[in-house]
Design an enzyme around this catalytic site. Structure first.
Site, mmCIF file in Angstrom:
data_model
loop_
_atom_site.group_PDB
_atom_site.id
_atom_site.type_symbol
_atom_site.label_atom_id
_atom_site.label_comp_id
_atom_site.label_asym_id
_atom_site.label_seq_id
_atom_site.Cartn_x
_atom_site.Cartn_y
_atom_site.Cartn_z
ATOM 1 N N PRO A 234 1.140 -1.464 -0.236
ATOM 2 C CG PRO A 234 -1.052 -1.640 1.730
ATOM 3 C CD PRO A 234 0.426 -1.915 0.831
ATOM 4 C CE LYS A 235 6.508 5.115 2.247
ATOM 5 N NZ LYS A 235 7.242 5.746 1.386
ATOM 6 C CB VAL A 236 5.824 0.951 -1.968
ATOM 7 C CG1 VAL A 236 6.467 0.543 -3.992
ATOM 8 C CG2 VAL A 236 6.512 0.514 -1.037
ATOM 9 C CG ASP A 238 -0.894 5.047 -1.539
ATOM 10 O OD1 ASP A 238 -1.698 5.426 -3.234
ATOM 11 O OD2 ASP A 238 -1.906 5.259 -0.893
ATOM 12 C CB CYS A 239 5.778 6.482 -2.548
ATOM 13 S SG CYS A 239 5.800 6.971 -1.741
#
Length: 309
Positions: A234-236, A238-239
């Site tokens: 999820p974090k990567v 969105d980056c």
DNA sequence: ACCCAGGAGTTTG
DNA sequence: CAAACTCATGGG
């Protein structure tokens, strides 16, 4: 070439640690990087002037596409005053003080952004920026400019063909290496257990998934596609969506953003997922910029240190 | 020596 | 579904 700009802090944007790419090479107050302009590699220097950005190309490329590329990378067309008033409406006007002029530092190459973001997971900023540099030095094309070496980021097909590790390089890493030393495997670039992720993602992007198609997808569809790639959570995702494809609805939630949000809303105790949902609802297309300003403000105000542990 | 880093993948409850 | 455990590896 001068590009008129308002509310743009080049240095702050360069040093804000956005995961799209390592910061450009700083030379005497200016920043240099190799860009691809209309298919032609071109070293470019940018320097902050008074209400202008001075752009010097060091090979013969047409002006218009160069200008468009620079405007894209630093998001110069974005009406940042809209962000300022938005932040004030949301009770986040503190963040403007410490981040005024900070803009998105968008990827010059989406594939570089994808690999760079995968390498950033559970890794210090210093380490992943060095890893990306090592990958470029290992398998990118070298362009000399006045004795300075600049490298392109390798293509998906090239990286897909790179060995994950070789005994030879693991031994040579112990020795002092010359500046132009080229590793022959991914592990030696310091990517650790992410080597197979990088290789498989490169293979998929060279054989199955056309990166240019992601540009045309909306945020949600593109996110689902990216989450299929190994090493992309999820974090990567969105980056990559924010810095690689300018999907400004993206609100990357890392440990720091989570701590900041829980500090801002002490009665909530958000999970990472809840923060993403909250950001989508509250910030909409401003979410990416809100995240950028929140993080930078926390860093500059000393809040980050306070929230450690 | 020990611990952590701007998380993700896998296994377990 | 959520919590727990593991994953290389450079740097404090």
């Amino acid at each position: 070439m001068d590009i008129p700009v308002r509310e743009f802090d080049l240095e702050l944007t360069q040093e804000s640690g956005q995961t799209s790419q390592p910061p450009w090479k700083r030379v005497d107050g200016a920043f240099r990087e190799l860009l691809i302009i209309g298919g032609v590699p071109c070293p470019v220097e940018v320097r902050a002037g008074d209400e202008v950005l001075r752009v010097n190309p060091y090979s013969d490329v047409p002006r218009k596409p160069l200008k468009k590329k620079i405007e894209y990378i630093f998001d110069l067309k974005f009406e940042i005053e809209d962000l300022y008033s938005f932040l004030e409406d949301k009770g986040l006007s503190d963040t403007i003080q410490s981040s005024r002029g900070l803009r998105l530092f968008l990827a010059k190459d989406p594939f570089e952004c994808i690999i760079s973001s995968i390498a950033s997971a559970n890794c210090s900023i210093k380490r992943w920026t060095r890893a990306v540099d090592d990958i470029k030095r290992g398998w990118g094309d070298c362009h000399l400019f006045r004795g300075e070496r600049f490298y392109t980021f390798p293509s998906p097909a090239t990286l897909a063909g790179v060995e994950e590790e070789s005994l030879e390089d693991l031994q040579r890493r112990e020795d002092k290496l010359p500046d132009d030393f080229r590793f022959t495997d991914l592990r030696s670039c310091g990517v650790g257990y992410r080597a197979p992720y990088i290789r498989e993602t490169s293979r998929i992007l060279s054989e199955e998934l056309d990166i240019s198609k992601i540009h045309r997808m909306d945020y949600q569809d593109a996110r689902e596609v990216l989450l299929e790639l190994p090493g992309v959570g999820p974090k990567v995702a969105d980056c990559i969506l924010l810095y690689g494809f300018r999907k400004t609805e993206a609100f990357p939630v890392d440990v720091w953003v989570r701590r900041i949000m829980n500090h801002l809303y002490p009665d909530r105790n958000f999970s990472a997922r809840e923060i993403a949902e909250f950001a989508a609802r509250e910030y909409g297309e401003m979410a990416g910029y809100v995240q950028l300003y929140l993080f930078n403000h926390a860093r500059r105000s000393g809040l980050l240190e306070k929230l450690r542990g």
